[in-house]
Design a protein around this motif. Structure first.
Motif, PDB file in Angstrom:
ATOM      1  N   VAL A   1       6.581 -10.466  -9.006  1.00  0.00           N
ATOM      2  CA  VAL A   1       6.020  -9.515  -9.962  1.00  0.00           C
ATOM      3  C   VAL A   1       5.010  -8.653  -9.204  1.00  0.00           C
ATOM      4  O   VAL A   1       4.028  -9.164  -8.675  1.00  0.00           O
ATOM      5  CB  VAL A   1       5.337 -10.227 -11.148  1.00  0.00           C
ATOM      6  CG1 VAL A   1       4.714  -9.207 -12.088  1.00  0.00           C
ATOM      7  CG2 VAL A   1       6.328 -11.117 -11.873  1.00  0.00           C
ATOM      8  N   LEU A   2       5.301  -7.350  -9.136  1.00  0.00           N
ATOM      9  CA  LEU A   2       4.397  -6.420  -8.467  1.00  0.00           C
ATOM     10  C   LEU A   2       3.694  -5.574  -9.509  1.00  0.00           C
ATOM     11  O   LEU A   2       4.334  -4.941 -10.343  1.00  0.00           O
ATOM     12  CB  LEU A   2       5.154  -5.509  -7.505  1.00  0.00           C
ATOM     13  CG  LEU A   2       5.716  -6.167  -6.260  1.00  0.00           C
ATOM     14  CD1 LEU A   2       6.491  -5.153  -5.444  1.00  0.00           C
ATOM     15  CD2 LEU A   2       4.611  -6.773  -5.424  1.00  0.00           C
ATOM     16  N   HIS A   3       2.377  -5.567  -9.430  1.00  0.00           N
ATOM     17  CA  HIS A   3       1.568  -4.770 -10.340  1.00  0.00           C
ATOM     18  C   HIS A   3       1.294  -3.416  -9.699  1.00  0.00           C
ATOM     19  O   HIS A   3       0.818  -3.339  -8.570  1.00  0.00           O
ATOM     20  CB  HIS A   3       0.255  -5.489 -10.647  1.00  0.00           C
ATOM     21  CG  HIS A   3      -0.690  -4.679 -11.460  1.00  0.00           C
ATOM     22  ND1 HIS A   3      -0.392  -4.264 -12.737  1.00  0.00           N
ATOM     23  CD2 HIS A   3      -1.912  -4.179 -11.178  1.00  0.00           C
ATOM     24  CE1 HIS A   3      -1.405  -3.551 -13.207  1.00  0.00           C
ATOM     25  NE2 HIS A   3      -2.339  -3.482 -12.272  1.00  0.00           N
ATOM     26  N   ILE A   4       1.609  -2.357 -10.414  1.00  0.00           N
ATOM     27  CA  ILE A   4       1.323  -1.002  -9.965  1.00  0.00           C
ATOM     28  C   ILE A   4       0.220  -0.449 -10.870  1.00  0.00           C
ATOM     29  O   ILE A   4       0.480  -0.085 -12.017  1.00  0.00           O
ATOM     30  CB  ILE A   4       2.576  -0.093 -10.039  1.00  0.00           C
ATOM     31  CG1 ILE A   4       3.767  -0.735  -9.328  1.00  0.00           C
ATOM     32  CG2 ILE A   4       2.251   1.292  -9.484  1.00  0.00           C
ATOM     33  CD1 ILE A   4       3.577  -0.966  -7.849  1.00  0.00           C
TER      34      ILE A   4
ATOM     35  N   ALA B   1      12.305  -1.131  -0.705  1.00  0.00           N
ATOM     36  CA  ALA B   1      12.836  -1.058   0.658  1.00  0.00           C
ATOM     37  C   ALA B   1      12.499   0.288   1.303  1.00  0.00           C
ATOM     38  O   ALA B   1      12.207   0.349   2.503  1.00  0.00           O
ATOM     39  CB  ALA B   1      14.339  -1.297   0.645  1.00  0.00           C
ATOM     40  N   GLU B   2      12.511   1.357   0.510  1.00  0.00           N
ATOM     41  CA  GLU B   2      12.132   2.678   1.032  1.00  0.00           C
ATOM     42  C   GLU B   2      10.727   2.645   1.626  1.00  0.00           C
ATOM     43  O   GLU B   2      10.432   3.359   2.584  1.00  0.00           O
ATOM     44  CB  GLU B   2      12.138   3.731  -0.077  1.00  0.00           C
ATOM     45  CG  GLU B   2      13.474   4.178  -0.555  1.00  0.00           C
ATOM     46  CD  GLU B   2      13.317   5.184  -1.689  1.00  0.00           C
ATOM     47  OE1 GLU B   2      12.480   6.115  -1.580  1.00  0.00           O
ATOM     48  OE2 GLU B   2      14.026   5.030  -2.702  1.00  0.00           O
ATOM     49  N   ALA B   3       9.859   1.849   1.028  1.00  0.00           N
ATOM     50  CA  ALA B   3       8.462   1.758   1.469  1.00  0.00           C
ATOM     51  C   ALA B   3       8.252   0.652   2.499  1.00  0.00           C
ATOM     52  O   ALA B   3       7.122   0.410   2.919  1.00  0.00           O
ATOM     53  CB  ALA B   3       7.554   1.541   0.266  1.00  0.00           C
ATOM     54  N   GLY B   4       9.334  -0.016   2.887  1.00  0.00           N
ATOM     55  CA  GLY B   4       9.227  -1.058   3.895  1.00  0.00           C
ATOM     56  C   GLY B   4       9.008  -2.452   3.365  1.00  0.00           C
ATOM     57  O   GLY B   4       8.705  -3.369   4.128  1.00  0.00           O
ATOM     58  N   LEU B   5       9.164  -2.645   2.063  1.00  0.00           N
ATOM     59  CA  LEU B   5       8.999  -3.967   1.463  1.00  0.00           C
ATOM     60  C   LEU B   5      10.384  -4.512   1.121  1.00  0.00           C
ATOM     61  O   LEU B   5      11.004  -4.093   0.141  1.00  0.00           O
ATOM     62  CB  LEU B   5       8.110  -3.902   0.221  1.00  0.00           C
ATOM     63  CG  LEU B   5       7.782  -5.223  -0.464  1.00  0.00           C
ATOM     64  CD1 LEU B   5       7.150  -6.209   0.516  1.00  0.00           C
ATOM     65  CD2 LEU B   5       6.836  -4.994  -1.621  1.00  0.00           C
ATOM     66  N   PHE B   6      10.860  -5.409   1.948  1.00  0.00           N
ATOM     67  CA  PHE B   6      12.199  -5.969   1.790  1.00  0.00           C
ATOM     68  C   PHE B   6      12.085  -7.375   1.213  1.00  0.00           C
ATOM     69  O   PHE B   6      11.348  -8.204   1.743  1.00  0.00           O
ATOM     70  CB  PHE B   6      12.923  -6.005   3.131  1.00  0.00           C
ATOM     71  CG  PHE B   6      13.060  -4.645   3.759  1.00  0.00           C
ATOM     72  CD1 PHE B   6      14.097  -3.806   3.393  1.00  0.00           C
ATOM     73  CD2 PHE B   6      12.129  -4.200   4.688  1.00  0.00           C
ATOM     74  CE1 PHE B   6      14.215  -2.538   3.950  1.00  0.00           C
ATOM     75  CE2 PHE B   6      12.234  -2.942   5.252  1.00  0.00           C
ATOM     76  CZ  PHE B   6      13.294  -2.112   4.890  1.00  0.00           C
TER      77      PHE B   6
ATOM     78  N   ARG C   1      12.175   5.924  -9.486  1.00  0.00           N
ATOM     79  CA  ARG C   1      13.093   5.031  -8.759  1.00  0.00           C
ATOM     80  C   ARG C   1      12.562   3.609  -8.745  1.00  0.00           C
ATOM     81  O   ARG C   1      13.329   2.644  -8.846  1.00  0.00           O
ATOM     82  CB  ARG C   1      13.317   5.523  -7.325  1.00  0.00           C
ATOM     83  CG  ARG C   1      14.156   6.766  -7.225  1.00  0.00           C
ATOM     84  CD  ARG C   1      14.625   7.058  -5.801  1.00  0.00           C
ATOM     85  NE  ARG C   1      13.575   7.135  -4.802  1.00  0.00           N
ATOM     86  CZ  ARG C   1      12.827   8.206  -4.551  1.00  0.00           C
ATOM     87  NH1 ARG C   1      12.998   9.322  -5.259  1.00  0.00           N
ATOM     88  NH2 ARG C   1      11.915   8.184  -3.597  1.00  0.00           N
ATOM     89  N   LEU C   2      11.254   3.471  -8.631  1.00  0.00           N
ATOM     90  CA  LEU C   2      10.635   2.146  -8.619  1.00  0.00           C
ATOM     91  C   LEU C   2      10.908   1.417  -9.937  1.00  0.00           C
ATOM     92  O   LEU C   2      11.169   0.213  -9.950  1.00  0.00           O
ATOM     93  CB  LEU C   2       9.131   2.273  -8.366  1.00  0.00           C
ATOM     94  CG  LEU C   2       8.342   0.987  -8.169  1.00  0.00           C
ATOM     95  CD1 LEU C   2       8.855   0.199  -6.978  1.00  0.00           C
ATOM     96  CD2 LEU C   2       6.868   1.310  -7.994  1.00  0.00           C
TER      97      LEU C   2
ATOM     98  N   THR D   1       0.840  -1.201   0.000  1.00  0.00           N
ATOM     99  CA  THR D   1       0.000   0.000   0.000  1.00  0.00           C
ATOM    100  C   THR D   1       0.874   1.250   0.000  1.00  0.00           C
ATOM    101  O   THR D   1       0.593   2.211  -0.727  1.00  0.00           O
ATOM    102  CB  THR D   1      -0.945  -0.010   1.221  1.00  0.00           C
ATOM    103  OG1 THR D   1      -1.770  -1.179   1.146  1.00  0.00           O
ATOM    104  CG2 THR D   1      -1.809   1.226   1.260  1.00  0.00           C
ATOM    105  N   GLN D   2       1.939   1.239   0.798  1.00  0.00           N
ATOM    106  CA  GLN D   2       2.858   2.379   0.824  1.00  0.00           C
ATOM    107  C   GLN D   2       3.531   2.566  -0.536  1.00  0.00           C
ATOM    108  O   GLN D   2       3.723   3.695  -0.995  1.00  0.00           O
ATOM    109  CB  GLN D   2       3.912   2.205   1.920  1.00  0.00           C
ATOM    110  CG  GLN D   2       3.346   2.335   3.314  1.00  0.00           C
ATOM    111  CD  GLN D   2       2.639   3.663   3.519  1.00  0.00           C
ATOM    112  OE1 GLN D   2       3.166   4.722   3.219  1.00  0.00           O
ATOM    113  NE2 GLN D   2       1.420   3.599   4.028  1.00  0.00           N
ATOM    114  N   VAL D   3       3.882   1.464  -1.183  1.00  0.00           N
ATOM    115  CA  VAL D   3       4.480   1.533  -2.525  1.00  0.00           C
ATOM    116  C   VAL D   3       3.507   2.195  -3.490  1.00  0.00           C
ATOM    117  O   VAL D   3       3.880   3.093  -4.263  1.00  0.00           O
ATOM    118  CB  VAL D   3       4.886   0.125  -3.031  1.00  0.00           C
ATOM    119  CG1 VAL D   3       5.243   0.151  -4.510  1.00  0.00           C
ATOM    120  CG2 VAL D   3       6.036  -0.431  -2.204  1.00  0.00           C
ATOM    121  N   LEU D   4       2.248   1.759  -3.457  1.00  0.00           N
ATOM    122  CA  LEU D   4       1.243   2.332  -4.361  1.00  0.00           C
ATOM    123  C   LEU D   4       1.062   3.822  -4.103  1.00  0.00           C
ATOM    124  O   LEU D   4       1.082   4.629  -5.034  1.00  0.00           O
ATOM    125  CB  LEU D   4      -0.095   1.611  -4.206  1.00  0.00           C
ATOM    126  CG  LEU D   4      -0.146   0.153  -4.640  1.00  0.00           C
ATOM    127  CD1 LEU D   4      -1.531  -0.421  -4.390  1.00  0.00           C
ATOM    128  CD2 LEU D   4       0.257  -0.011  -6.088  1.00  0.00           C
TER     129      LEU D   4
END
Length: 132
Positions: A94-97, A41-46, A31-32, A16-19
């Protein structure tokens, strides 16, 4: 390692933070695309070592974009959670934005404003202070 409810909650919060960051900050979105592991990682997803990441801007699970758009947010989120879990297993997450949601910022016309301001009440429940 099992994907527990706590790990799912952590993923959903970070995703959610990434989105939100991607939708509100063009520099973060760039950057994404350029260095997804670092931006996540900036958004807390490691991501674990050895797991690659791919960012998509189109829904690749369906050839029909209308299929994706017709699904509820909960279904789309669950699909992303499943992709994440599968990616941890296979080594490619695979992350969908999705596209930035568009908010209707049009102004109300006078009739619409009158309905809101006049307090048109259509009460169908028990007596309350607004029903008289």
């Amino acid at each position: 390692m099992a994907f527990t409810d706590d790990r799912k909650d952590e993923f959903v919060a970070a995703y959610t933070q990434v989105l939100l960051a991607s939708w509100s900050d063009d520099a973060y979105a760039n950057r994404l695309d350029e260095n997804p592991r670092s931006a996540l990682a900036e958004a807390g997803l490691f991501l674990p070592e050895g797991v690659a990441v791919q960012i998509t801007r189109a829904d690749t699970a369906s050839d029909d974009p209308a299929d994706f758009e017709s699904q509820s947010t909960a279904v789309r989120l669950e699909r992303q959670v499943q992709r994440y879990v599968e990616g941890l297993r296979t080594g490619l997450v695979v992350l969908h934005i999705p596209e930035t949601p568009q908010i209707d910022t049009s102004e109300l016309d006078l009739d619409e404003l009158d309905e809101v301001a006049a307090g048109v009440v259509s009460c169908c429940c028990c007596p309350c202070c607004c029903c008289g």
